[in-house]
Scaffold this motif. Structure first.
Motif, PDB file in Angstrom:
ATOM      1  N   VAL A  15       0.723  -1.227  -0.058  1.00 15.49           N
ATOM      2  CA  VAL A  15       0.192   0.064  -0.086  1.00 15.49           C
ATOM      3  C   VAL A  15       0.890   1.421  -0.080  1.00 15.49           C
ATOM      4  CG1 VAL A  15      -1.752   1.393   1.246  1.00 15.49           C
ATOM      5  CG2 VAL A  15      -1.920  -1.205   0.986  1.00 15.49           C
ATOM      6  N   CYS A  26      -5.238   7.385  -2.446  1.00  6.74           N
ATOM      7  CA  CYS A  26      -5.566   6.127  -2.147  1.00  6.74           C
ATOM      8  C   CYS A  26      -5.344   5.116  -3.389  1.00  6.74           C
ATOM      9  CB  CYS A  26      -6.910   5.844  -1.561  1.00  6.74           C
ATOM     10  SG  CYS A  26      -7.259   4.119  -1.385  1.00  6.74           S
ATOM     11  N   CYS A  28      -6.110   2.373  -4.022  1.00  7.14           N
ATOM     12  CA  CYS A  28      -7.310   1.435  -4.209  1.00  7.14           C
ATOM     13  C   CYS A  28      -8.390   2.019  -4.745  1.00  7.14           C
ATOM     14  CB  CYS A  28      -7.762   0.832  -3.061  1.00  7.14           C
ATOM     15  SG  CYS A  28      -6.563   0.110  -1.890  1.00  7.14           S
ATOM     16  N   ARG A  29      -8.070   3.371  -5.214  1.00  9.18           N
ATOM     17  CA  ARG A  29      -9.400   4.251  -5.849  1.00  9.18           C
ATOM     18  C   ARG A  29      -8.642   4.879  -7.276  1.00  9.18           C
ATOM     19  NH1 ARG A  29     -13.511   4.101  -2.109  1.00  9.18           N
ATOM     20  NH2 ARG A  29     -12.884   4.008  -0.157  1.00  9.18           N
ATOM     21  N   CYS A  58      -7.939   0.445   2.054  1.00  4.89           N
ATOM     22  CA  CYS A  58      -7.054  -0.304   1.474  1.00  4.89           C
ATOM     23  C   CYS A  58      -6.115  -1.071   2.515  1.00  4.89           C
ATOM     24  CB  CYS A  58      -6.082   0.730   0.777  1.00  4.89           C
ATOM     25  SG  CYS A  58      -5.393   1.919   1.789  1.00  4.89           S
TER      26      CYS A  58
END
Length: 65
Positions: A15, A26, A28-29, A58
């Motif tokens: 991450v 982020c 994840c987005r 995340c």
């Protein structure tokens, strides 16, 4: 209430690499906005909820009660 990093160091490493590649947003987005800047708006709201316990989207941070 306490916010800590995920104890799984592989998740943290992955991450953090994604955050670095996306300039702190982020990983994840898809959207890049103030709402998706780490620590994201979604998790800040979860932190404010006294009943919430769990990971951010995340999986980098964990909030315990």
């Amino acid at each position: 209430m306490k916010v800590t990093l995920n104890p799984d160091q592989e998740v943290v490493k992955t991450v953090k690499e994604g955050l670095e590649q996306k300039g702190g947003y982020c990983p994840c987005r898809l959207e890049r906005s103030e709402a998706t800047k780490c620590i994201c708006e979604e998790f800040r709201q979860q932190i404010a909820d006294p009943e919430f316990e769990g990971f951010c989207h995340c999986m980098l941070y964990y909030k315990s009660k």
